[in-house]
Design a protein around this motif. Structure first.
Motif, short mmCIF file in Angstrom:
data_model
loop_
_atom_site.label_atom_id
_atom_site.label_comp_id
_atom_site.label_asym_id
_atom_site.label_seq_id
_atom_site.Cartn_x
_atom_site.Cartn_y
_atom_site.Cartn_z
N SER A 1 -13.25 29.19 32.70
CA SER A 1 -13.21 28.51 31.45
C SER A 1 -14.71 29.33 30.56
O SER A 1 -15.00 29.61 29.70
CB SER A 1 -13.60 27.12 31.78
N ALA A 2 -15.63 29.49 31.60
CA ALA A 2 -16.83 29.66 32.03
C ALA A 2 -16.93 31.54 31.49
O ALA A 2 -17.35 31.73 30.63
CB ALA A 2 -18.13 29.78 32.90
N LEU A 3 -16.20 32.34 31.86
CA LEU A 3 -15.82 33.72 31.50
C LEU A 3 -15.11 34.08 29.90
O LEU A 3 -15.45 34.85 29.56
CB LEU A 3 -14.99 34.42 32.71
N PHE A 4 -14.39 32.75 29.72
CA PHE A 4 -14.11 33.03 28.74
C PHE A 4 -14.85 32.34 27.58
O PHE A 4 -15.11 32.86 26.53
CB PHE A 4 -12.81 32.24 28.73
N ALA A 5 -15.87 32.03 27.60
CA ALA A 5 -17.25 31.13 26.80
C ALA A 5 -17.58 32.53 26.57
O ALA A 5 -18.07 32.47 25.67
CB ALA A 5 -17.90 29.67 27.06
N VAL A 6 -18.15 32.71 27.82
CA VAL A 6 -19.30 34.12 27.32
C VAL A 6 -18.58 34.83 27.08
O VAL A 6 -19.28 35.69 25.67
CB VAL A 6 -19.60 34.59 29.30
N ARG A 7 -17.59 36.06 27.25
CA ARG A 7 -16.76 37.18 26.99
C ARG A 7 -15.84 37.15 25.36
O ARG A 7 -16.17 37.55 24.54
CB ARG A 7 -16.13 37.90 27.83
N GLU A 8 -15.77 35.61 24.86
CA GLU A 8 -14.24 35.64 23.89
C GLU A 8 -15.53 34.27 23.67
O GLU A 8 -15.25 34.44 21.26
CB GLU A 8 -13.35 34.78 24.32
#
Length: 413
Positions: free
Chosen positions: A227-234
């Motif tokens: 979830s955190a990686l999705f929020a940052v990258r996308e």
């Protein structure tokens, strides 16, 4: 009445303790990785040790509870989990870390099953659908543990003194509450022969409940990892605001579990499974499709709230599947379903990573949303299978159970 309140409070504290211990070590993984100089690829393999230990140990924990009683297994596994923490601070190689994580995972696999068996015992005695409330205790305990770990890391507290404090506190709580953990008489003789493992494996309702728990674990584990990686990258968020996405997911899950008794009385277990999975799926699809930051938070809040009651309700249902005529039983069924669920934590995040590698993170999050909705047909099928398995009134070998207002109680003959 007072003894019942003590039992409820004690089991709630046991769930909190489990969450505190679990939440205390995971946030210190970056420090451990730096200490042993583990690259991300190696660290990913090492971390599988906890999932492997968790899955394997959960598969036989139910039988231990049936033979020795839940309190003994809760005590042994809680002590084992707590004592493993200081050993983490002493590892010097990735192999050593992996072996200690297998130990920790196995301890939690047994701890989780035994505390859920104790919870089912309390639920049967007080005749209240409290399983979600107990799991709320685990969620809040995990939050407290992670906050404590974050504070210790921010203050530069070393691994060994930090883990030593957690261990001493956990052992003190364990010793203080274990005598109040409710205990059913261990299964012996005809009772034990009445439900052999081979017969249990041939029951479709257990496999269906296990599949629901499996999907729930995939949704929970994948959101925790991605979830955190999705929020940052996308979605272009900073690392700080991106990390809050999973916090929103976790808090929504905890709050819904805290309100779970009232919700379960209103809608019943299967109604919650169906509705909750739809909420989770719609929330994740919204987060994946609509590139708006606040909708990302809202989508993950819907997902956390939707999936929050699934696992505790499935365990409650599993415990009722083989309830004996004296009101006891169901320990091995809980262990069976739990072991299937934990395999979802094991394989879910890597599968989602593969989907993201082939497509992108937005598609992967949407894929998780679709997977969450698979709980709907599985829930309907498990309800039908349960109805088919209910014995006739004249069957002396089985004990009919039904759900009234979301509670598992004996059916009238």
């Amino acid at each position: 009445m007072r003894s019942q309140r003590v039992s409820v409070f004690t089991v709630f504290i046991v769930f909190v303790l489990n969450g505190v211990i679990a939440g205390s070590w995971a946030p210190r993984i970056p420090t451990l990785a730096g200490k042993i100089h583990a690259e991300p690829g190696v660290l990913g393999i090492v971390l599988l040790g906890a999932s492997v230990g968790l899955t394997v140990a959960a598969s036989f924990a139910g039988r231990l509870c049936a033979r020795l009683g839940a309190p003994a297994i809760v005590f042994a596994s809680a002590v084992s989990a707590a004592c493993a923490l200081p050993v983490l601070a002493l590892v010097t190689t990735p192999l050593q870390l992996g072996l200690v994580l297998v130990w920790i995972g196995a301890s939690f696999g047994v701890f989780d099953v035994s505390m859920n068996v104790a919870a089912v015992t309390v639920i049967r005695r007080v005749e209240r659908p409290l399983m979600p409330v107990f799991h709320a205790g685990f969620s809040f305990g995990g939050l407290a543990g992670s906050l404590g770990a974050a504070f210790a890391a921010g203050q530069g507290v070393g691994l060994l003194p930090y883990f030593a404090v957690v261990t001493v506190a956990s052992l003190a709580v364990t010793v203080g509450v274990i005598r109040f953990v409710p205990r059913e008489e261990p299964a012996t003789g005809a009772q034990e022969r009445g439900g052999p493992d081979r017969r249990m494996l041939r029951r479709p309702v257990l496999w269906l409940l296990g599949s629901i728990a499996f999907v729930s674990a995939i949704v929970e584990g994948s959101n925790g990892d991605w979830s955190a990686l999705f929020a940052v990258r996308e979605r272009g968020m900073s690392e700080g605001t991106g990390a809050l996405v999973f916090s929103v997911f976790s808090v929504a899950m905890a709050v819904v579990r805290l309100l779970g008794e009232r919700i379960q009385r209103r809608f019943g277990p299967f109604g919650i499974l169906v509705t909750g999975s739809l909420f989770a799926g719609i929330g994740l699809l919204t987060a994946a499709i609509v590139p708006v930051a606040w909708l990302t938070y809202a989508g993950y809040a819907m997902a956390g709230g939707g999936v929050g009651l699934v696992f505790p309700i499935v365990l409650d249902l599993a415990g009722a599947v083989s309830r004996r005529s004296d009101g006891s039983g169901g320990e091995r069924e809980i262990g069976f379903v739990t072991s299937i669920a934990y395999s979802g934590f094991l394989i879910g995040p890597p599968v989602i990573g593969g989907v993201a590698q082939l497509t992108n993170l937005s598609f992967a999050v949407g894929f998780i949303g679709v997977v969450a909705m698979l709980i709907v047909p599985a829930s309907l099928a498990s309800a039908a299978a349960r109805r088919r398995e209910e014995p006739s009134a004249g069957d002396p070998d089985r004990h009919a159970t039904t759900f009234r207002a979301g509670l598992s109680v004996p059916a009238e003959d």
